[in-house]
Design an enzyme around this catalytic site. Structure first.
Site, PDB file in Angstrom:
ATOM      1  N   HIS A  22     -31.522 -49.415   7.058  1.00  0.00           N
ATOM      2  CA  HIS A  22     -32.675 -48.680   6.552  1.00  0.00           C
ATOM      3  C   HIS A  22     -32.318 -47.955   5.263  1.00  0.00           C
ATOM      4  CE1 HIS A  22     -35.288 -45.020   6.476  1.00  0.00           C
ATOM      5  NE2 HIS A  22     -36.183 -45.990   6.515  1.00  0.00           N
ATOM      6  N   ASP A  66     -39.622 -50.247   3.320  1.00  0.00           N
ATOM      7  CA  ASP A  66     -39.471 -48.883   3.832  1.00  0.00           C
ATOM      8  C   ASP A  66     -40.821 -48.161   3.856  1.00  0.00           C
ATOM      9  OD1 ASP A  66     -38.600 -46.317   4.508  1.00  0.00           O
ATOM     10  OD2 ASP A  66     -36.883 -46.396   3.148  1.00  0.00           O
ATOM     11  N   TYR A 116     -31.676 -50.178 -14.320  1.00  0.00           N
ATOM     12  CA  TYR A 116     -30.280 -50.627 -14.269  1.00  0.00           C
ATOM     13  C   TYR A 116     -29.432 -49.675 -13.436  1.00  0.00           C
ATOM     14  CZ  TYR A 116     -31.202 -53.923 -18.119  1.00  0.00           C
ATOM     15  OH  TYR A 116     -31.679 -54.938 -18.897  1.00  0.00           O
TER      16      TYR A 116
END
Length: 148
Positions: A22, A66, A116
């Site tokens: 998770h 999520d 990034y």
């Protein structure tokens, strides 16, 4: 081979998806993304012959997003002044909507260099052969509910 598992999901990729817990993140990167240098501390999986929408769709068949964050899918924003079109983002909205009841509301975006930096913290990066520009997406894994 397994039943009901999209064939595009290689054994290596399935293993990584299973290992993730998770809140772990995975990047599905386009062909221009610096996967090897950004992914120094991540698992880099080569899927050069595949496009991002096909992999995104296949991954979301086994990977819950999520539900404890507003935007579990993040796109790389265009550089200000860049006029490149991003029709692939509409594909992503449709795909996410097939697997997450929040639909396109589950998708956010972040500035290129912030993307990034977030990608450097990812558990894994999938390097694809996607030719579309700004086709990178970060997915944050949710909880697998018993019985699903």
């Amino acid at each position: 081979m397994l039943n009901k598992i999209p064939k595009i999901l290689s054994p290596e990729l399935l293993k990584v998806l299973c290992e993730m817990g998770h809140s772990d993140r995975i990047v599905i990167a386009d062909g221009n993304f610096p996967a090897q240098s950004v992914g120094k501390d991540a698992i880099v999986i080569r899927c050069d012959g595949h496009d991002v929408p096909s992999l995104l769709s296949a991954i979301l068949t086994v990977f819950p997003l999520d539900t404890y964050v507003d935007k579990p899918a993040l796109l790389m924003e265009k550089v200000p002044g860049d006029t490149v079109e991003t029709p692939i983002w509409e594909e992503y909205k449709k795909i996410v909507g097939q697997f997450d009841e929040r639909g396109e509301k589950a998708i956010g975006s972040i500035e290129r260099f912030a993307f990034y930096e977030e990608a450097k913290k990812a558990y894994a990066i999938i390097a694809t052969g996607e030719k579309a520009l700004y086709a990178n997406i970060i997915l944050q894994k949710g909880v697998v509910v018993d019985g699903e």
